[in-house]
Enzyme design. Structure first.
Site, PDB file in Angstrom:
ATOM      1  N   ARG A  88      37.463  31.308  52.457  1.00  0.00           N
ATOM      2  CA  ARG A  88      38.251  31.113  51.224  1.00  0.00           C
ATOM      3  C   ARG A  88      37.607  30.092  50.304  1.00  0.00           C
ATOM      4  O   ARG A  88      37.774  30.117  49.089  1.00  0.00           O
ATOM      5  CB  ARG A  88      39.707  30.719  51.549  1.00  0.00           C
ATOM      6  CG  ARG A  88      40.526  30.442  50.278  1.00  0.00           C
ATOM      7  CD  ARG A  88      42.025  30.479  50.491  1.00  0.00           C
ATOM      8  NE  ARG A  88      42.449  29.842  51.709  1.00  0.00           N
ATOM      9  CZ  ARG A  88      42.461  28.526  51.901  1.00  0.00           C
ATOM     10  NH1 ARG A  88      42.050  27.696  50.957  1.00  0.00           N
ATOM     11  NH2 ARG A  88      42.879  28.036  53.054  1.00  0.00           N
ATOM     12  N   TYR A 141      44.130  43.007  28.656  1.00  0.00           N
ATOM     13  CA  TYR A 141      44.603  43.570  29.900  1.00  0.00           C
ATOM     14  C   TYR A 141      46.030  43.057  30.145  1.00  0.00           C
ATOM     15  O   TYR A 141      46.338  41.897  29.873  1.00  0.00           O
ATOM     16  CB  TYR A 141      43.668  43.152  31.042  1.00  0.00           C
ATOM     17  CG  TYR A 141      43.951  43.896  32.309  1.00  0.00           C
ATOM     18  CD1 TYR A 141      43.695  45.255  32.406  1.00  0.00           C
ATOM     19  CD2 TYR A 141      44.497  43.243  33.407  1.00  0.00           C
ATOM     20  CE1 TYR A 141      43.986  45.955  33.562  1.00  0.00           C
ATOM     21  CE2 TYR A 141      44.782  43.945  34.566  1.00  0.00           C
ATOM     22  CZ  TYR A 141      44.527  45.296  34.641  1.00  0.00           C
ATOM     23  OH  TYR A 141      44.807  45.981  35.787  1.00  0.00           O
ATOM     24  N   ASP A 214      36.719  38.352  27.896  1.00  0.00           N
ATOM     25  CA  ASP A 214      36.770  39.383  28.934  1.00  0.00           C
ATOM     26  C   ASP A 214      35.845  40.512  28.475  1.00  0.00           C
ATOM     27  O   ASP A 214      36.104  41.180  27.476  1.00  0.00           O
ATOM     28  CB  ASP A 214      38.207  39.872  29.117  1.00  0.00           C
ATOM     29  CG  ASP A 214      38.361  40.836  30.287  1.00  0.00           C
ATOM     30  OD1 ASP A 214      37.399  41.586  30.569  1.00  0.00           O
ATOM     31  OD2 ASP A 214      39.441  40.853  30.912  1.00  0.00           O
ATOM     32  N   LYS A 239      35.297  47.543  37.830  1.00  0.00           N
ATOM     33  CA  LYS A 239      35.030  48.588  36.847  1.00  0.00           C
ATOM     34  C   LYS A 239      33.539  48.935  36.825  1.00  0.00           C
ATOM     35  O   LYS A 239      33.022  49.371  37.823  1.00  0.00           O
ATOM     36  CB  LYS A 239      35.560  48.139  35.479  1.00  0.00           C
ATOM     37  CG  LYS A 239      36.971  47.508  35.530  1.00  0.00           C
ATOM     38  CD  LYS A 239      38.065  48.491  35.914  1.00  0.00           C
ATOM     39  CE  LYS A 239      39.423  47.840  36.178  1.00  0.00           C
ATOM     40  NZ  LYS A 239      39.931  46.973  35.121  1.00  0.00           N
TER      41      LYS A 239
HETATM   42  C1  LIG Z   1      40.889  46.064  34.996  1.00  0.00           C
HETATM   43  C2  LIG Z   1      40.760  44.956  34.061  1.00  0.00           C
HETATM   44  C3  LIG Z   1      41.073  43.643  34.452  1.00  0.00           C
HETATM   45  C4  LIG Z   1      41.655  43.329  35.798  1.00  0.00           C
HETATM   46  O1  LIG Z   1      40.756  43.595  36.823  1.00  0.00           O
HETATM   47  P1  LIG Z   1      41.245  43.926  38.335  1.00  0.00           P
HETATM   48  O2  LIG Z   1      39.936  43.971  39.059  1.00  0.00           O
HETATM   49  O3  LIG Z   1      41.966  45.220  38.276  1.00  0.00           O
HETATM   50  O4  LIG Z   1      42.118  42.816  38.768  1.00  0.00           O
HETATM   51  C5  LIG Z   1      40.879  42.623  33.543  1.00  0.00           C
HETATM   52  N1  LIG Z   1      40.408  42.884  32.312  1.00  0.00           N
HETATM   53  C6  LIG Z   1      40.104  44.119  31.899  1.00  0.00           C
HETATM   54  C7  LIG Z   1      39.596  44.333  30.511  1.00  0.00           C
HETATM   55  C8  LIG Z   1      40.277  45.200  32.754  1.00  0.00           C
HETATM   56  O5  LIG Z   1      39.981  46.430  32.319  1.00  0.00           O
END
Ligand SMILES: *Cc1c(COP(=O)(O)O)cnc(C)c1O
Length: 421
Positions: A88, A141, A214, A239
């Protein structure tokens, strides 16, 4: 480029562990890549090395949750993230992936956690305190919206202002003396709106605030916000970077002085640590990021252009199309392409949209994005955040992640689904 991810472990190694993990740590030397190594080379080599114990040219998965203590463990902080202590607090596979992510974004370092949302939570939790103010974009998001606008604002006394961040003047107007952080997403999920990173970075910095971007929709292949002035970049590794739809992960990239508190507080004490196996899967998936992104860029542009020419299609938003309201900004800050994320709506009600999706044979109806397979999700007119988006979206729309299938098959799938409406 020195990609010695294990510099942080020398601390522990110097203390002389009591049963030989030193050998393993010494084995964690990375390729000594030339400083000129380019993106595709980094995607292959960064964070990997020959395993000194076995000679394997792939670093192993270390499925341990605990590591051998030094002779005198009282010298270690139990909440330290500086050495191999407890997974962790940081683990071997996590650190390999951090080295690659930092290299791909040109950052000093990275923190990799269990999900993109773990990365967002750790960042906000570690950098904000009661009385601080945050400006964030109307298109984010959903969990970023919940964290900032409900939890931090409602429970922890952090003030928040939502702005249309496609307009830098609106960001400038929202900034206050206590603004600590500006959070944007570009291209934004789900409308694929684009924010001017350099302009917003300048505004944030004038006010002594940090800019967090992001970058999930673009991936570092198409956009590197640190080069444009952002202080931290967040990626949902789930992603494009993993790319195969089989793992969750999240990363934060930037300067060590900002990452240190995120590691110490967000990672260790919120506990959103990534499993070594997930980190290994993402490490493996990310090798082909440049190749995959080239195809996502090509197919994204082709499919968006095709959709735009169809009578039944009410609107299409894709940063690579000249019709995108912020196409000029996208062209300045994204290169070589615009990714595979498209927003579009059909002429018709909710039922028309749902029937279209149920007619599809190649494109899958599911959340997530950036996978090998094409994914589509209908965001209905009743969505609680619909009012934050421009009017075209209010009738409901699709978030479409164009995958790696043959582009002609995707176009034929759309055609047959429309024909059977
Ligand atoms: C999917 C997504 C997240 C969150 O990611 P997870 O891995 O699902 O927790 C954050 N920002 C954007 C733009 C996303 O598409």
């Amino acid at each position: 480029m020195a990609l010695d991810v294990v510099a942080v472990f020398t601390n522990l190694a110097q203390h002389g562990p009591n049963h030989q993990p030193c050998a393993t740590m010494a084995a964690m030397t990375t390729h000594d890549l030339p400083a000129s190594a380019r993106f595709a080379t980094l995607a292959v080599h960064a964070g990997n090395a020959t395993d000194a114990e076995t000679g394997a040219i792939r670093r192993p998965i270390t499925m341990a949750n605990s590591y051998a203590l030094p002779y005198d463990p009282t010298e270690m902080g139990w909440s330290s993230a500086d050495g191999n202590l407890y997974t962790r607090n940081g683990g071997a596979n996590q650190h390999y992936l951090e080295a690659k992510l930092a290299a791909l974004h040109g950052g000093e370092g990275a923190v990799v956690l269990a999900s993109g949302v773990a990365a967002l939570s750790a960042t906000f939790f570690s950098l904000l305190r009661a009385g601080d103010h945050v400006v964030f974009s109307n298109v984010t998001y959903i969990a970023a919206y919940r964290l900032l606008n409900e939890l931090f604002n409602g429970k922890f006394g952090v003030e928040t202002t939502i702005v249309d961040a496609t307009d830098p003047a609106a960001v400038a107007e929202a900034i206050r003396p206590n603004t600590k952080l500006v959070h944007i997403e570009t291209p934004g999920n789900p409308t694929v709106s684009v924010n001017d990173i350099a302009a917003i970075a300048a505004l944030a910095h004038q006010a002594g605030a940090l800019l967090v971007v992001d970058n999930t929709f673009a991936s570092p292949y198409n956009q590197r916000p640190l080069e444009l002035g952002a202080d931290l970049v967040i990626e949902s590794l789930t992603k494009y970077i993993n790319g195969h739809g089989d793992s969750l992960g999240g990363g934060i990239v930037g300067r060590q002085d900002l990452l240190a508190p995120i590691r110490a507080q967000g990672q260790v004490n919120l506990g959103g640590s990534i499993s070594p196996f997930a980190a290994w899967l993402i490490m493996r998936g990310s090798v082909t990021l440049p190749l995959r992104m080239r195809q996502h860029n090509e197919s994204g542009l082709a499919v968006a252009g095709y959709l735009e020419g169809l009578d039944r299609v009410r609107f299409v938003t894709y940063p690579g199309l000249p019709s995108h309201p912020q196409h000029d900004v996208a062209a300045r800050q994204m290169s070589p392409g615009y990714g595979g994320m498209i927003a579009f709506g059909l002429d018709g009600d909710k039922d028309v949209h749902n029937r279209f999706v149920s007619n599809l044979r190649v494109i899958t109806s599911a959340v997530s994005l950036g996978h090998d397979e094409s994914l589509i999700v209908f965001l209905g007119p009743d969505d609680e955040r619909q009012h934050l988006y421009p009017a075209a979206y209010h009738q409901g729309f699709f978030r479409f992640s164009v995958g790696l299938e043959d582009t002609a098959d995707l176009i034929e799938d759309i055609d047959q689904a429309l024909a059977r409406l």
